[in-house]
Scaffold this active site. Structure first.
Site, PDB file in Angstrom:
ATOM      1  N   LEU A  32       0.876  -1.115  -0.061  1.00 41.01           N
ATOM      2  CA  LEU A  32      -0.023  -0.039  -0.140  1.00 41.01           C
ATOM      3  C   LEU A  32       0.862   1.324  -0.094  1.00 41.01           C
ATOM      4  O   LEU A  32       0.322   2.288  -0.713  1.00 41.01           O
ATOM      5  CB  LEU A  32      -0.774  -0.069   1.294  1.00 41.01           C
ATOM      6  N   ALA A  61       7.543   3.444   2.969  1.00 41.82           N
ATOM      7  CA  ALA A  61       8.016   4.709   3.567  1.00 41.82           C
ATOM      8  C   ALA A  61       9.335   4.750   3.806  1.00 41.82           C
ATOM      9  O   ALA A  61      10.111   3.875   3.214  1.00 41.82           O
ATOM     10  CB  ALA A  61       6.981   4.934   4.882  1.00 41.82           C
ATOM     11  N   SER A  62       9.739   5.428   4.797  1.00 39.26           N
ATOM     12  CA  SER A  62      11.222   5.707   5.324  1.00 39.26           C
ATOM     13  C   SER A  62      11.952   4.408   5.807  1.00 39.26           C
ATOM     14  O   SER A  62      13.042   4.401   5.779  1.00 39.26           O
ATOM     15  CB  SER A  62      11.506   6.876   5.930  1.00 39.26           C
ATOM     16  N   GLN A 108       7.708  -0.929   4.777  1.00 37.68           N
ATOM     17  CA  GLN A 108       6.674  -0.642   3.636  1.00 37.68           C
ATOM     18  C   GLN A 108       5.270  -1.434   4.298  1.00 37.68           C
ATOM     19  O   GLN A 108       5.363  -2.398   5.211  1.00 37.68           O
ATOM     20  CB  GLN A 108       6.970  -1.500   2.464  1.00 37.68           C
ATOM     21  N   VAL A 109       4.035  -1.054   3.962  1.00 38.31           N
ATOM     22  CA  VAL A 109       2.764  -1.363   4.342  1.00 38.31           C
ATOM     23  C   VAL A 109       2.183  -2.287   3.420  1.00 38.31           C
ATOM     24  O   VAL A 109       2.033  -2.041   2.191  1.00 38.31           O
ATOM     25  CB  VAL A 109       2.100  -0.133   4.793  1.00 38.31           C
ATOM     26  N   LYS A 130       2.932  -3.663   8.653  1.00 37.72           N
ATOM     27  CA  LYS A 130       4.114  -2.790   8.403  1.00 37.72           C
ATOM     28  C   LYS A 130       5.341  -3.649   8.731  1.00 37.72           C
ATOM     29  O   LYS A 130       5.468  -4.064   9.935  1.00 37.72           O
ATOM     30  CB  LYS A 130       3.999  -1.459   9.263  1.00 37.72           C
ATOM     31  N   ASP A 187       5.818  13.445  13.581  1.00 40.21           N
ATOM     32  CA  ASP A 187       6.226  13.213  12.204  1.00 40.21           C
ATOM     33  C   ASP A 187       4.784  13.587  11.454  1.00 40.21           C
ATOM     34  O   ASP A 187       4.304  12.740  10.531  1.00 40.21           O
ATOM     35  CB  ASP A 187       6.674  11.920  11.918  1.00 40.21           C
TER      36      ASP A 187
END
Length: 440
Positions: free
Chosen positions: A125, A128-129, A132-133, A147, A279
């Site tokens: 989906l 990210a940093s 990943q999801v 995640k 964040d």
């Protein structure tokens, strides 16, 4: 970079990526200047350079990618179309291979994803940093997201900060006046904690508790039996990211509603429970079809000292209620170090507060015209020496990250309305039952 998409880990590999990126960027700027003098079009070059910049930071992931995410929020840094290229870093890093994701899940949870979940999507989906999801469904029918942390990302984060410290020493930024090591160490500590998914699950539960009286703010809940140090399973919330919502061209009432929710989500827990989601890039918020706001990613959640929160709350109280307030005494109570004469310190604080409190001094504020972030930067440049002599405590780094990010989001939303009343309601809640107990 491995074929699987794993980020480079070591200091040399990561600094090499940055050096190559810098070299290409410098060459691109030089060529852009030549073409501009010749009257040639430079937009395609800008797009190419920024696209490469985003791709490399996406490959690197870690703290380097977080810097790119911060740039994507800066309304003044780039034209909207070019900023959109960088905005991909909010959730679209190059993903790692599905086979490797499956191996990590099996190593962490003892079985492959097809045995742990009724459904598991091989396509992420978001990437990210730090991880990943993937979308999934539990046997009981609940929709969840999983995640999965990138292999070696903790080492990569440490390498980024080691390189940053080395560059600071090489640049001579280690004198007493210029020494920012405690702020770098604070940022390093908080980012490294983001790689602990057990801690993130605790923080998500804590945020859910704090925001439980707010039915229009949603916090996904962790699923402990499908989570570990490097895998975090959470209930799924469907909606558009904040950036997607902004890009959809919402009307004025929708922009106002989401702006109010954003303030309550970011500032509310800070004043009521000394807790802050630090964040706040647009990829970490979802706007649901019914207009609720979901907070995502609780890796970077900061808990503050009660006296730090109370000093800031006292200032807000005086600003909202028209009470006298000694700003210099307030910053000292919050833990600031003041190494200059009183007149200089008060003058600096007066200018800072004039910029920071603009939305609080009127019943109608237009964030589409807000210039507080660039004005604060300009003040920092103009009075750099004074800023170096009025030094905040290290924990203020995360507050600045959150408040600055929230302000950028509000500016991107461009809502117009009575923001003062929103903050006044937050203040009234803390006055009726302040609770600055420590959280997760």
């Amino acid at each position: 970079m491995s074929k699987s998409g794993n980020p480079p880990r070591g200091r040399l590999a990561r600094i090499g990526k940055v050096a190559a990126l810098s070299a290409r960027g410098s060459a691109g700027l030089a060529w852009r200047a030549v073409r501009k003098m010749a009257g040639a079009e430079t937009e395609a070059l800008d797009r190419s350079t920024l696209g490469h910049f985003a791709h490399v930071l996406g490959e690197m992931k870690g703290a380097a990618m977080k810097l790119g995410q911060a740039l994507s929020m800066d309304v003044d840094a780039l034209p909207p179309e070019l900023r959109g290229i960088i905005a991909r870093l909010q959730s679209e890093a190059p993903p790692i291979a599905a086979e490797e994701i499956a191996r990590i899940i099996e190593a962490e949870l003892g079985a492959p994803p097809e045995r742990l979940f009724a459904e598991f999507s091989r396509e992420p989906l978001a990437a990210a940093s730090l991880g990943q999801v993937h979308a999934a469904r539990l046997e009981d029918g609940r929709e969840v997201v999983v995640k999965v942390q990138y292999p070696g990302i903790a080492e990569a984060v440490e390498s980024d900060f080691d390189n940053l410290s080395t560059l600071a020493r090489a640049a001579g930024l280690t004198t007493k006046l210029l020494d920012g090591r405690r702020y770098v160490d604070e940022l390093r500590s908080e980012v490294v904690r983001e790689t602990d998914y057990v801690l993130e699950a605790e923080r998500a539960r804590r945020f859910a508790e704090v925001l439980s009286p707010e039915p229009d703010l949603i916090v996904p809940l962790p699923v402990p039996e499908r989570s570990s140090d490097r895998v975090l399973c959470l209930t799924r919330v469907r909606g558009r990211t904040l950036q997607q919502f902004i890009d959809s061209g919402p009307d004025a009432s929708a922009r106002w509603r989401v702006s109010e929710l954003l303030i309550r989500a970011v500032h509310g827990p800070f004043f009521s429970a000394a807790l802050l989601h630090a964040d706040p890039h647009p990829g970490n918020f979802l706007v649901t079809e019914e207009g609720r706001l979901a907070l995502l990613d609780f890796g970077c959640v900061k808990t503050f000292r009660p006296e730090f929160v109370e000093a800031i709350r006292a200032f807000l109280r005086s600003e909202m209620l028209g009470l006298s307030y000694d700003a210099l005494a307030g910053v000292r109570a919050a833990g600031f170090e003041v190494d200059t004469d009183e007149a200089t310190a008060r003058s600096l604080l007066s200018e800072i507060l004039e910029i920071a409190t603009r939305p609080l001094r009127t019943n109608v504020y237009d964030y589409a015209r807000d210039t507080s972030v660039p004005d604060m930067r300009a003040l920092g440049l103009r009075r750099a020496g004074d800023f170096l002599r009025v030094r905040p405590p290290a924990e203020a780094v995360m507050l600045g990250r959150a408040v600055g990010g929230c302000a950028q989001n509000l500016r991107a939303l461009g809502a117009r309305g009575d923001f003062r009343s929103v903050y006044l309601r937050l203040l009234e809640r803390t006055l009726s039952g302040p609770s600055t107990r420590a959280g997760g």
